[in-house]
Design a protein around this motif. Structure first.
Motif, PDB file in Angstrom:
ATOM      1  N   GLY A  67      25.107  -4.654  78.566  1.00 46.64           N
ATOM      2  CA  GLY A  67      24.344  -4.986  79.356  1.00 46.64           C
ATOM      3  C   GLY A  67      23.297  -5.228  78.235  1.00 46.64           C
ATOM      4  O   GLY A  67      21.882  -5.061  78.386  1.00 46.64           O
ATOM      5  N   ASN A  68      23.554  -5.368  77.008  1.00 45.22           N
ATOM      6  CA  ASN A  68      22.549  -6.712  76.002  1.00 45.22           C
ATOM      7  C   ASN A  68      21.613  -5.018  75.617  1.00 45.22           C
ATOM      8  O   ASN A  68      19.675  -5.106  75.424  1.00 45.22           O
ATOM      9  CB  ASN A  68      21.429  -7.923  76.480  1.00 45.22           C
ATOM     10  N   LYS A  69      22.311  -3.946  75.997  1.00 44.53           N
ATOM     11  CA  LYS A  69      21.401  -2.511  75.566  1.00 44.53           C
ATOM     12  C   LYS A  69      21.167  -2.326  73.966  1.00 44.53           C
ATOM     13  O   LYS A  69      22.718  -2.698  73.381  1.00 44.53           O
ATOM     14  CB  LYS A  69      21.136  -1.327  76.425  1.00 44.53           C
ATOM     15  N   TYR A  70      20.512  -1.474  73.617  1.00 46.40           N
ATOM     16  CA  TYR A  70      20.617  -1.185  72.385  1.00 46.40           C
ATOM     17  C   TYR A  70      20.581   0.817  71.878  1.00 46.40           C
ATOM     18  O   TYR A  70      19.865   0.809  72.415  1.00 46.40           O
ATOM     19  CB  TYR A  70      19.719  -1.534  71.441  1.00 46.40           C
ATOM     20  N   ALA A  71      21.305   1.103  70.865  1.00 46.45           N
ATOM     21  CA  ALA A  71      21.305   2.933  70.565  1.00 46.45           C
ATOM     22  C   ALA A  71      21.012   3.174  69.252  1.00 46.45           C
ATOM     23  O   ALA A  71      21.554   2.256  68.856  1.00 46.45           O
ATOM     24  CB  ALA A  71      21.929   3.553  71.972  1.00 46.45           C
ATOM     25  N   LEU A  72      20.710   3.766  69.429  1.00 45.66           N
ATOM     26  CA  LEU A  72      20.435   4.739  67.340  1.00 45.66           C
ATOM     27  C   LEU A  72      22.161   5.194  67.146  1.00 45.66           C
ATOM     28  O   LEU A  72      22.937   5.629  67.952  1.00 45.66           O
ATOM     29  CB  LEU A  72      19.637   5.595  66.888  1.00 45.66           C
ATOM     30  N   THR A  73      22.419   4.342  66.330  1.00 45.59           N
ATOM     31  CA  THR A  73      23.790   4.532  66.158  1.00 45.59           C
ATOM     32  C   THR A  73      23.721   5.875  65.671  1.00 45.59           C
ATOM     33  O   THR A  73      24.822   6.555  66.054  1.00 45.59           O
ATOM     34  CB  THR A  73      24.407   3.936  64.543  1.00 45.59           C
ATOM     35  N   ASN A  74      22.713   6.967  65.019  1.00 49.58           N
ATOM     36  CA  ASN A  74      23.063   7.840  64.571  1.00 49.58           C
ATOM     37  C   ASN A  74      23.088   9.165  66.054  1.00 49.58           C
ATOM     38  O   ASN A  74      23.681  10.175  66.629  1.00 49.58           O
ATOM     39  CB  ASN A  74      21.715   8.787  64.056  1.00 49.58           C
ATOM     40  N   ASP A  75      22.119   8.492  66.896  1.00 45.77           N
ATOM     41  CA  ASP A  75      22.495   8.893  68.184  1.00 45.77           C
ATOM     42  C   ASP A  75      23.982   9.057  69.377  1.00 45.77           C
ATOM     43  O   ASP A  75      24.528   9.462  69.439  1.00 45.77           O
ATOM     44  CB  ASP A  75      21.277   8.639  69.846  1.00 45.77           C
ATOM     45  N   PHE A  76      24.298   7.909  68.608  1.00 46.02           N
ATOM     46  CA  PHE A  76      25.599   7.691  69.742  1.00 46.02           C
ATOM     47  C   PHE A  76      26.679   7.969  68.543  1.00 46.02           C
ATOM     48  O   PHE A  76      27.420   8.839  69.082  1.00 46.02           O
ATOM     49  CB  PHE A  76      26.404   5.849  69.194  1.00 46.02           C
TER      50      PHE A  76
END
Length: 631
Positions: free
Chosen positions: A430-439
């Motif tokens: 959905g063209n969204k982004y997250a912090l890799t660390n949070d993931f």
């Protein structure tokens, strides 16, 4: 510089010759209003195009100089790239001229030319004294040491030199970004007979196209750009840095006012609470106290509000920037980095100015912790700001990142691309982004949850996906959780059994503490064939807790070691298979209850539930009062 668009502010004290100088440079009389011509005073900013040999597109804003028109003056200089500060040789630096110095500096104007006007009215000695006075007044300001040109607008002396100096300064000036979302703070609203409502202003950023749908904020009115003009010439587009008039369809003049903002996207926030970095003037007539009423000028808006300090209760003299908040009585539209001027309503004076750190401020506690938080925000790079909002919201698309960081679209996309390339940001569906660390944290938490669950419920196949998503709903958005679980399935970190999720190396099993007794009960169940007792009767003489008895029942059914016969009875898989084989051999394609009873030699109490179980497993099919084999 054919693609460069600039706006120049012609500023200075009343009657120092700004309008005459503008006309000498452009051959346009900016005293356009009847009352201005009658009083020979500029009330509203006037605008004129300046032709340059290098092909730059330049507008000159003739800014009002009278103290009573300070509001219009601030609106006029908002959005300009270069200031021509006009100081008459026969009068020199005036009190309002010094106030203009401060306002221009607070608004972040970096480039300034001083035009010493009316030089034909003084002799050489007085001109030298005026120049010396000007240089002393500029000392300590950002304009110290800037270029100075002597002119006389009537005779034309120095006009060519001033024009050349303007071109030279503009070559050093970075013109406004046309790649962000279109934004035009409105400073004039009027109607033209037969054409309707027209607004004017200097485009801060982006490009506007004829026919495009726009929004007027903070009201939220949708309008259409029916016609676009730049200095009375029709244009299909207009871009950042250009002085522009737009004929709007779908709105009445009464619905718009100076200070409203015309935008082309929903990236922009409407707010009434702004966190700011505020620099005060060197000398205040009286202290600025906690929650004191103030007048805020930003863009073309003028709004009353209250100043909120977090580390003091008043300011008397302060040379350092103060991190504070302004709570406004009306909504405005600002972005991070926008400049503002703060004035005292009474007695009227300029208090200071600065820039917006956070357009959508919240209520904070009084104390150093809040100031430290604001300092961190102030110093934050676009990368830091994107990281900070993702730490808070976990999952955002570019539009939301623009809103929450209040950065322009280009800055956000650059930060996102950089974060993805470095591995700090993770693209999500959905063209969204997250912090890799949070993931990573989220996946570790899911793994930990499954480990504890398998330990506490070893006979269960796992946790349903919906239950896992719900259990972390307070920490991670649903879409991020679902994306994470799909990623873990794809990598083999977890497995899926129907609707249940489990660790990849997990298999449901009997708990060691009760294993022997459970195996005995399972053996007795198998030995009883189709004529089974109630499930609880198999466990009645065991010390296995009731909860584990229920778990074992569910475990046997889920693993298909047993099948439910009634609400209270289950039969073991082996007798079920054996009975199925016997019945198949001893009946024809169609058979009834009598044939089944003769084959299996069991009472109707067990026979009917067994036959219904065959139907459920789609081994047989009811045809009237008989059954037909499907296999």
């Amino acid at each position: 510089m054919d693609d460069a668009y600039f706006t120049i502010g012609m500023a200075g004290h009343i009657d120092h010759g700004k309008t005459t100088l503008t006309k000498a440079l452009t051959d346009v009389d900016t005293d356009r209003l009847k009352e201005e011509r009658e009083r020979e005073v500029s009330i509203e900013p006037g605008y004129a195009p300046l032709e340059t040999k290098d092909g730059s597109h330049v507008s000159i804003v003739d800014v009002p100089g009278h103290e009573r028109f300070i509001r219009q003056m601030i609106a006029g200089v908002a959005g300009i790239d270069l200031v021509v500060l006009v100081i008459a040789a026969d009068e020199g630096v005036m009190p309002q001229t010094k106030e203009h110095f401060q306002i221009l500096e607070f608004l972040g104007i970096q480039h300034c030319i001083v035009a010493v006007s009316k030089i034909d009215r003084v002799d050489a000695e007085l001109l030298d004294l005026a120049i010396e006075d000007i240089k002393e007044s500029l000392a300590g300001t950002i304009f110290n040491g800037g270029p100075l040109v002597c002119v006389d607008s009537v005779s034309g002396k120095g006009i060519d030199q001033l024009r050349q100096q303007i071109v030279f300064e503009l070559e050093k000036t970075e013109f406004r970004d046309a790649y962000g979302s279109f934004r035009l703070p409105i400073d004039q609203v009027f109607t033209v007979k037969g054409q309707g409502t027209i607004v004017r202003g200097t485009i801060y950023e982006g490009i506007v196209q004829k026919g495009s749908t726009l929004t007027i904020l903070p009201g939220g009115f949708k309008v259409r750009a029916r016609q676009i003009q730049v200095h009375r010439q029709d244009k299909k587009t207009s871009r950042a840095g250009q002085r522009t008039a737009i004929n709007l369809g779908g709105v009445n003049k009464e619905d718009i006012q100076r200070g409203d903002v015309l935008v082309a996207s929903d990236h922009f926030l409407v707010t009434n609470t702004i966190d700011v970095s505020l620099q005060f003037v060197d000398q205040l007539s009286s202290p600025v106290k906690q929650r004191m009423p103030v007048k805020v000028h930003t863009g073309t808006s003028e709004v009353m509000g209250k100043i909120i300090f977090f580390d003091r209760n008043e300011v008397n003299r302060n040379h350092d920037a103060v991190l504070c908040q302004i709570r406004l009585e009306e909504d405005i539209v600002v972005r991070r980095g926008d400049r503002f001027i703060l004035r005292r309503p009474t007695p009227v004076e300029t208090l200071g100015g600065g820039w917006v750190i956070e357009p959508k401020g919240s209520k904070y506690r009084f104390g150093e912790a809040t100031v430290e938080m604001l300092q961190k925000k102030k110093e934050g790079t676009p990368d830091d700001l994107v990281k900070d909002v993702l730490m808070k919201h976990k999952l955002l698309d570019v539009k939301q990142l623009i809103q929450y960081t209040s950065l322009d679209e280009h800055a956000v996309k650059t930060a996102v691309d950089k974060g993805v390339e470095s591995g700090h940001l993770l693209p999500v569906t959905g063209n969204k982004y997250a912090l890799t660390n949070d993931f990573t944290i989220m996946k570790d938490m899911v793994t930990g949850q499954l480990q504890y669950y398998h330990r506490d419920f070893p006979m269960r196949p796992g946790i349903s996906k919906a239950e896992i998503v719900q259990s972390f709903s307070g920490q991670f958005p649903k879409r991020l959780m679902e994306f994470g679980l799909e990623s873990m399935l794809a990598s083999g970190a977890i497995q899926k059994d129907k609707r249940f999720l489990a660790l990849s190396d997990f298999t449901p099993h009997l708990p060691g503490k009760w294993k022997a007794q459970m195996e005995t009960a399972i053996g007795q169940l198998e030995a009883d064939g189709l004529q089974v007792k109630k499930w609880d009767d198999y466990m009645v003489h065991k010390t296995v807790p009731k909860k584990e008895t229920v778990e074992l029942n569910a475990y046997l059914i889920h693993t298909e070691q047993a099948y439910p016969l009634t609400n209270e009875h289950i039969i073991h898989h082996q007798p079920f298979t054996d009975a199925l084989a016997v019945l198949k051999v001893n009946t024809g394609e169609l058979f009834g209850l009598k044939e089944a009873k003769d084959a299996l030699q069991v009472s109707r109490k067990y026979l009917i539930p067994f036959l219904e179980l065959l139907d459920q497993h789609k081994l047989t099919k009811r045809v009237g009062d008989k059954r037909k084999w499907v296999i």
